[in-house]
Write a protein that holds these residues in place. Structure first.
Motif, PDB file in Angstrom:
ATOM      1  N   LEU A   1      50.503  67.079  81.259  1.00  0.00           N
ATOM      2  CA  LEU A   1      50.294  65.671  81.635  1.00  0.00           C
ATOM      3  C   LEU A   1      48.851  65.243  81.371  1.00  0.00           C
ATOM      4  CD1 LEU A   1      52.366  65.618  84.949  1.00  0.00           C
ATOM      5  CD2 LEU A   1      53.069  64.818  82.687  1.00  0.00           C
TER       6      LEU A   1
ATOM      7  N   LEU B   1      51.150  70.120  84.933  1.00  0.00           N
ATOM      8  CA  LEU B   1      49.982  69.244  84.943  1.00  0.00           C
ATOM      9  C   LEU B   1      49.152  69.353  83.671  1.00  0.00           C
ATOM     10  CD1 LEU B   1      48.327  67.157  86.482  1.00  0.00           C
ATOM     11  CD2 LEU B   1      47.077  69.020  87.557  1.00  0.00           C
TER      12      LEU B   1
ATOM     13  N   PRO C   1      60.541  68.190  86.262  1.00  0.00           N
ATOM     14  CA  PRO C   1      59.077  68.200  86.383  1.00  0.00           C
ATOM     15  C   PRO C   1      58.412  68.608  85.068  1.00  0.00           C
ATOM     16  CG  PRO C   1      60.037  70.063  87.582  1.00  0.00           C
ATOM     17  CD  PRO C   1      61.181  69.289  87.010  1.00  0.00           C
ATOM     18  N   GLN C   2      57.166  68.224  84.911  1.00  0.00           N
ATOM     19  CA  GLN C   2      56.394  68.605  83.733  1.00  0.00           C
ATOM     20  C   GLN C   2      55.049  69.134  84.234  1.00  0.00           C
ATOM     21  OE1 GLN C   2      56.477  65.491  80.797  1.00  0.00           O
ATOM     22  NE2 GLN C   2      55.469  66.707  79.224  1.00  0.00           N
TER      23      GLN C   2
ATOM     24  N   ARG D   1      47.945  73.030  95.597  1.00  0.00           N
ATOM     25  CA  ARG D   1      46.989  71.909  95.527  1.00  0.00           C
ATOM     26  C   ARG D   1      45.716  72.334  94.812  1.00  0.00           C
ATOM     27  NH1 ARG D   1      48.536  70.852 101.009  1.00  0.00           N
ATOM     28  NH2 ARG D   1      46.621  71.791 101.789  1.00  0.00           N
TER      29      ARG D   1
ATOM     30  N   VAL E   1      42.331  69.170  87.241  1.00  0.00           N
ATOM     31  CA  VAL E   1      41.824  67.791  87.194  1.00  0.00           C
ATOM     32  C   VAL E   1      40.299  67.796  87.140  1.00  0.00           C
ATOM     33  CG1 VAL E   1      41.577  65.677  88.573  1.00  0.00           C
ATOM     34  CG2 VAL E   1      43.833  66.732  88.270  1.00  0.00           C
ATOM     35  N   ILE E   2      39.696  68.684  87.917  1.00  0.00           N
ATOM     36  CA  ILE E   2      38.226  68.751  87.930  1.00  0.00           C
ATOM     37  C   ILE E   2      37.705  69.221  86.573  1.00  0.00           C
ATOM     38  CG2 ILE E   2      36.249  69.960  88.951  1.00  0.00           C
ATOM     39  CD1 ILE E   2      37.855  69.872  91.632  1.00  0.00           C
TER      40      ILE E   2
ATOM     41  N   TYR F   1      39.040  68.746  83.731  1.00  0.00           N
ATOM     42  CA  TYR F   1      39.171  67.631  82.790  1.00  0.00           C
ATOM     43  C   TYR F   1      38.113  66.557  83.038  1.00  0.00           C
ATOM     44  CZ  TYR F   1      40.589  63.223  80.902  1.00  0.00           C
ATOM     45  OH  TYR F   1      40.546  62.013  80.277  1.00  0.00           O
TER      46      TYR F   1
ATOM     47  N   ILE G   1      48.554  64.602  77.720  1.00  0.00           N
ATOM     48  CA  ILE G   1      49.159  63.314  77.357  1.00  0.00           C
ATOM     49  C   ILE G   1      48.200  62.178  77.699  1.00  0.00           C
ATOM     50  CG2 ILE G   1      51.037  61.705  77.908  1.00  0.00           C
ATOM     51  CD1 ILE G   1      52.794  64.209  78.475  1.00  0.00           C
ATOM     52  N   PHE G   2      47.617  62.277  78.880  1.00  0.00           N
ATOM     53  CA  PHE G   2      46.658  61.251  79.308  1.00  0.00           C
ATOM     54  C   PHE G   2      45.455  61.205  78.370  1.00  0.00           C
ATOM     55  CE2 PHE G   2      42.818  60.016  81.591  1.00  0.00           C
ATOM     56  CZ  PHE G   2      43.185  58.783  82.100  1.00  0.00           C
TER      57      PHE G   2
ATOM     58  N   LEU H   1      46.284  72.517  91.095  1.00  0.00           N
ATOM     59  CA  LEU H   1      46.341  71.178  90.495  1.00  0.00           C
ATOM     60  C   LEU H   1      44.940  70.573  90.404  1.00  0.00           C
ATOM     61  CD1 LEU H   1      49.421  69.740  92.473  1.00  0.00           C
ATOM     62  CD2 LEU H   1      49.408  70.457  90.076  1.00  0.00           C
ATOM     63  N   ARG H   2      44.228  70.688  91.517  1.00  0.00           N
ATOM     64  CA  ARG H   2      42.906  70.066  91.614  1.00  0.00           C
ATOM     65  C   ARG H   2      41.939  70.654  90.588  1.00  0.00           C
ATOM     66  NH1 ARG H   2      42.567  70.732  96.944  1.00  0.00           N
ATOM     67  NH2 ARG H   2      41.505  72.713  96.662  1.00  0.00           N
TER      68      ARG H   2
ATOM     69  N   PRO I   1      53.101  70.040  97.775  1.00  0.00           N
ATOM     70  CA  PRO I   1      52.522  71.307  97.318  1.00  0.00           C
ATOM     71  C   PRO I   1      51.706  71.947  98.441  1.00  0.00           C
ATOM     72  CG  PRO I   1      51.427  69.418  96.282  1.00  0.00           C
ATOM     73  CD  PRO I   1      52.600  68.886  97.029  1.00  0.00           C
TER      74      PRO I   1
END
Lengths: 483, 483
Positions: free
Chosen positions: A73, A70, A67-68, A24, A31-32, A34, A76-77, A27-28, A19
């Motif tokens: 995902l 983020l 692909p799925q 990036r 994540v942050i 979450y 799901i997590f 995506l990041r 990526p």
């Protein structure tokens, strides 16, 4: 198709693995968002969540061609991993031996993964190897081993115990046709990873002596010496004593100093499993309890326990680095370029691993960023919290305690006026787990079912221990009234 | 001081271990600035940097009581770790067996560290365990093992090989007094982690047969069978064949299908070390080369090689999960709460480890986020890049090649008109490393010094292989003219 064309076609698809800066960042950010939500709610959220699904929907999203995104995902997590079972990042995790999860460690691993240093061998990655060696030297000094000691950052206490036992085996030059004649001395309270390591090291035909314990579940030194003498008389080869600096069941610390006297007299190897308790030597109260580590031959300590790191880092220290090296070094042609550089010991020559995660950074970063003071304070706090709990639980009607805690594990149980205590305490634990605000566990001591409180998570402070007391009081009352 | 007061004083200091949201954000931003700079410059920066200091200044900042600000720590890391030695995240890393460093893996570890799931046992962390099992099941299906197979996500290929060998040992119920009578068959090209594992498993007194190889360094099956028969005649116990799906030296793939015929006939255990090459079965070209994996008893594959993950993840698969479980399961009282739940196999019962890093997430995230297509394409691309290099290097005057690459490793050397080739190629390698744009390594084949090119980093594309060719041409010319 010409080979160059073929390569170009494949490259275009393969480039999806890289990526760009904007991707990036997208995506990041997710994540942050979450993880910040996770951390901001950690004190309010339960330590344990019982579900029926137990994350089964993980299987609804198999590995496939497509692909799925983020956000899916992460959901799901969240639903299937975070929101079911134990949250070991929670201060309410007061069971087993709790873990940690210092924030800077997650940044350390993030950097380690992106820069992907190969920390196994000095030649390709001198700085990473030096960092790991510096951390090992620091611990070596803390326990009082000489400069000629060495060690390894492992994945956890189990591999660390394995390294210690294998080194001890080879130090005595044991040959397999005699394995059944060598004798290992340990107590029934030794951690089961030690038993696994003995088996993995091929020593399952060795003689195991379960040394009797005192009423605090510490190794009885007089019995130990008797056993050794008897074994010698019978033509066996006493070889290895495995002591614990903090057993998992009750947190008991074996009398290492006295055991060292015996091992000196009989020329045995003394290995100490301090996976749980070893790091308590960083604080004054711990130093009073754990004595004589400098007189051992090998010791295991777990930074992902006593240094509050996220799971994934253990340590083994071996007093004589020559012996560690002899057991684990192996020469290979394809590494010939690396042989000219021997300014530092390389982890790959001191452990079963060759290529491995660069574990130094996740440990170095929090230690450097915070300095040692809060670690020392946190460890001392955990000891006092266990003592506090030990006093307070006795003030709640119906509870009795096991032995006074050596470190930060307390055993206790409710004694119902009628009915069977084992069944009662199992029911009590079930209610506590159903509640989930704190997570406790149990053990059998002899034939008695005991509840355990283990304080070691860096997020466990007095407030959460008070909550545990409150929950125990509340749930035991409910059970008494129900029965 | 009263115990509660003591606790409060300690708590105040210990709380320094928990940065708040704003502090976390400040720390994180600095890390992101650094890592983004690293990634943005990765194609321009050298693959290898030779320095005299070799990161020595790491020792100027020992672990101490006092905290040190993050910007200083990042600089220490940058100067002493990043800027010296090999950059395995670089596409120019074409030596040893290259690694990876997919970006989503770093996010996966970041989440894993913060949420700190305990992925060892199903009861406390059912979702995390299911995720790891799903990944193992996916690989099981890819290699054609039955549903009754099981496996483990390890720290790398070495522990994975150890698990395979230990399981094989226990499957045959070998007793240590007979270890010296059992026979292991492998070639001299087997990875040295296999030799280390044999030693760690206590089998150093076992008989090792180095099976002769064909001129592609693949195991010679006829010789294998002869050796087995001879050993049987001499009253020894043939036990284990260790084959390679991609040797480290030359990338050779042993004829696994034919070896499986022999192991069936003689009832031996066939273990395949596919740490380097195993994942090539994900692409069509790889499938043509690696055949018969489904007929083996155990196999090792390294996601931190063939799936381009950052260092820290290997895999072992065992065809009969009962045998894996029997070798690694151990019951402990303090885990009694976990015993009621057996819906899934738990990693702690299938490996030497108990508490460990939750390795599933760093693998699951990139696989799900990208889907399998770019992985398949990337692997096929690497095979063709090796073939391309094999052709092109022969077009540069003076170079000769070793055998045609089975996978993505090429051996070659420059043949000087006068002078000794071994010395010449060592000097050539020195010049290339001094240059540092690409990183190559060497090996001895017999008494001949060969250069190696290994293409496996996900960032290695045609451009970098062309650069390697250019550097080889340029440096060999300089050397020829200088001599």
């Amino acid at each position: 198709m010409r080979i160059e064309e073929k390569i170009k076609v494949l490259e275009r698809v393969a480039l999806q693995l890289e990526p760009d800066q904007i991707q990036r960042s997208e995506l990041r950010d997710q994540v942050i968002d979450y993880t910040e939500e996770f951390l901001e709610n950690i004190n309010e959220n339960k330590a344990f969540i019982q579900t029926d699904h137990k994350g089964k929907a993980i299987y609804d999203h198999p590995i496939s061609e497509e692909p799925q995104p983020l956000n899916e995902l992460i959901n799901i997590f969240k639903e299937n991993v975070e929101k079911t079972g134990l949250n070991p990042a929670s201060g309410g995790h007061l069971a087993y031996i709790p873990g940690g999860g210092l924030y800077p460690s997650s940044l350390g691993d993030y950097i380690a993964d992106i820069t992907n240093r190969y920390a196994g061998v000095f030649y390709p990655s001198p700085g990473a190897v030096r960092m790991e060696n510096m951390l090992i030297n620091w611990m070596r000094d803390e326990i009082g081993y000489p400069d000629t000691a060495a060690g390894n950052l492992t994945s956890g206490g189990s591999i660390a115990n394995l390294i210690g036992i294998v080194t001890a085996r080879d130090a005595f030059n044991l040959q397999s046709k005699n394995f059944h004649k060598v004798v290992i001395y340990l107590t029934e309270q030794v951690h089961h990873s030690v038993m696994k390591s003995i088996r993995i090291a091929g020593l399952y035909n060795a003689q195991i002596r379960h040394v009797p314990m005192d009423d605090h579940f510490r190794m009885d030194v007089d019995h130990l010496e008797e056993l050794i003498k008897t074994d010698k008389e019978h033509g066996l080869q006493p070889w290895l004593i495995i002591a614990s600096a903090g057993t998992t069941d009750t947190g008991a610390v074996d009398p290492i100093d006295k055991i060292a006297d015996i091992k000196d007299e009989h020329n045995l190897w003394l290995h100490v499993d301090g996976a749980y308790g070893g790091f308590f030597i960083l604080c004054d109260e711990g130093k009073k309890i754990i004595k004589g580590l400098d007189r051992t031959d090998s010791i295991v300590m777990d930074p992902h326990k006593g240094l509050f790191l996220p799971y994934g880092t253990g340590i083994v220290l071996i007093k004589d680095r020559k012996l560690l090296f002899q057991s684990h070094y192996y020469k290979a042609n394809y590494l010939q370029d690396a042989e000219k550089f021997d300014e530092e010991l390389s982890p790959a020559d001191l452990s079963p691993e060759l290529t491995k995660h660069y574990r130094g950074l996740r440990m170095w970063l929090p230690l450097k960023l915070f300095g040692l003071k809060p670690f020392r304070a946190g460890l001392e706090e955990k000891i006092w919290l266990a003592r506090y709990f030990y006093e307070e639980i006795q003030k709640i009607e119906g509870f009795e305690v096991g032995s006074y805690p050596d470190l930060s594990v307390v055993t206790y149980r409710f004694m119902p006026k009628d009915g069977k205590p084992n069944e009662f305490n199992q029911k009590l634990l079930d209610l506590i787990l159903e509640d989930g605000r704190v997570f406790l566990s149990s053990t059998m001591i002899g034939d008695k079912f005991y509840l355990r409180l283990a304080v070691l998570c860096f997020r466990s402070h007095k407030e959460i221990v008070d909550l545990a007391l409150e929950v125990l009081k509340e749930k035991s009352k409910i059970l008494v009234e129900r029965d």
